[in-house]
Design an enzyme around this catalytic site. Structure first.
Site, PDB file in Angstrom:
ATOM      1  N   CYS A 134       0.843  -1.202   0.000  1.00  0.00           N
ATOM      2  CA  CYS A 134       0.000   0.000   0.000  1.00  0.00           C
ATOM      3  C   CYS A 134       0.880   1.255   0.000  1.00  0.00           C
ATOM      4  CB  CYS A 134      -0.897  -0.015   1.239  1.00  0.00           C
ATOM      5  SG  CYS A 134      -1.879   1.492   1.434  1.00  0.00           S
ATOM      6  N   CYS A 173       0.330   3.156   3.547  1.00  0.00           N
ATOM      7  CA  CYS A 173       0.814   2.702   4.858  1.00  0.00           C
ATOM      8  C   CYS A 173       1.840   1.576   4.790  1.00  0.00           C
ATOM      9  CB  CYS A 173      -0.375   2.250   5.713  1.00  0.00           C
ATOM     10  SG  CYS A 173      -1.096   0.677   5.188  1.00  0.00           S
ATOM     11  N   CYS A 176      -7.334  -1.003   1.390  1.00  0.00           N
ATOM     12  CA  CYS A 176      -6.302  -1.542   2.272  1.00  0.00           C
ATOM     13  C   CYS A 176      -6.918  -1.839   3.644  1.00  0.00           C
ATOM     14  CB  CYS A 176      -5.171  -0.517   2.397  1.00  0.00           C
ATOM     15  SG  CYS A 176      -3.943  -0.943   3.650  1.00  0.00           S
ATOM     16  N   CYS A 211      -5.125   0.813   6.398  1.00  0.00           N
ATOM     17  CA  CYS A 211      -5.371   2.262   6.447  1.00  0.00           C
ATOM     18  C   CYS A 211      -6.689   2.666   5.777  1.00  0.00           C
ATOM     19  CB  CYS A 211      -4.212   3.036   5.819  1.00  0.00           C
ATOM     20  SG  CYS A 211      -4.124   2.916   4.016  1.00  0.00           S
ATOM     21  N   CYS A 256      -8.707  -5.448  -9.833  1.00  0.00           N
ATOM     22  CA  CYS A 256      -8.282  -4.395 -10.757  1.00  0.00           C
ATOM     23  C   CYS A 256      -7.805  -3.204  -9.928  1.00  0.00           C
ATOM     24  CB  CYS A 256      -9.472  -4.018 -11.641  1.00  0.00           C
ATOM     25  SG  CYS A 256      -9.072  -2.814 -12.908  1.00  0.00           S
TER      26      CYS A 256
HETATM   27 ZN   LIG Z   1      -2.771   1.047   3.542  1.00  0.00          ZN
END
Ligand SMILES: [Zn+2]
Length: 167
Positions: A84, A87, A132, A135, A155
């Site tokens: 991510c 984070c 995510c 976060c 996607c």
């Molecule tokens: Zn994240």
């Protein structure tokens, strides 16, 4: 609002009832969906703005979609992990990446506990939004037209992720 009720009734007759009930009960856009949830990594909007680039912020925090074929991660073929951009949480392994031809990095399976999903009703479509798990940053959508073994196509927006090559 009679016109809206009529619209809902037509929809209710045309598609399965469950999602329509969810639509009636839920907020009108996907940003509100994740905004109400709490995640292990919590930051103010101002903190996210400072930390992220403009493009990262618009996708991760404002549910924008990057232009297809714009991310170098779409063409990334090395072994490694996609994390991510908000984070650093590990999201996808390169072993589950495939070329969907859509211009967005695509995967058939996330890493364990990597992501969460919500129903996205934006643009008059019913899609499954992917974010995510740590976060809450918006990553993309998942569709049921992927390859085996899962039949899923995650996607993703490349700008919402970073790539860490395997050692
Ligand atoms: Zn994240």
């Amino acid at each position: 609002m009679p016109s809206r009720r009529q619209f809902m009734f037509v929809l209710g007759s045309a598609v399965v009832l469950g999602p329509v009930v969810a639509w009636l009960a839920g907020p009108s856009n996907s940003a509100a969906q994740t905004a109400g949830k709490t995640f292990p990594v919590q930051k103010t909007d101002e903190e996210w703005r400072r930390q992220l680039s403009g493009d990262q912020y618009n996708v991760l925090r404002r549910h924008a979609t990057e232009r297809p074929f714009s991310s170098p991660l779409d063409r990334e073929k090395r072994r490694g992990t996609f994390i991510c951009a908000g984070c650093g949480h590990a999201l996808f392994s390169s072993t589950t990446k495939f070329d969907s031809g859509t211009g967005w990095p695509s995967f058939w399976q996330p890493l364990p506990n990597a992501i969460g999903t919500s129903i996205d009703r934006a643009l008059f479509m019913m899609r499954t939004e992917v974010h995510c798990a740590r976060c809450g940053g918006h990553l993309g959508h998942v569709f049921e037209d992927g390859p085996r073994p899962t039949g899923l196509r995650y996607c993703m927006n490349g700008v919402a992720m970073k790539f860490t090559p395997a050692a």
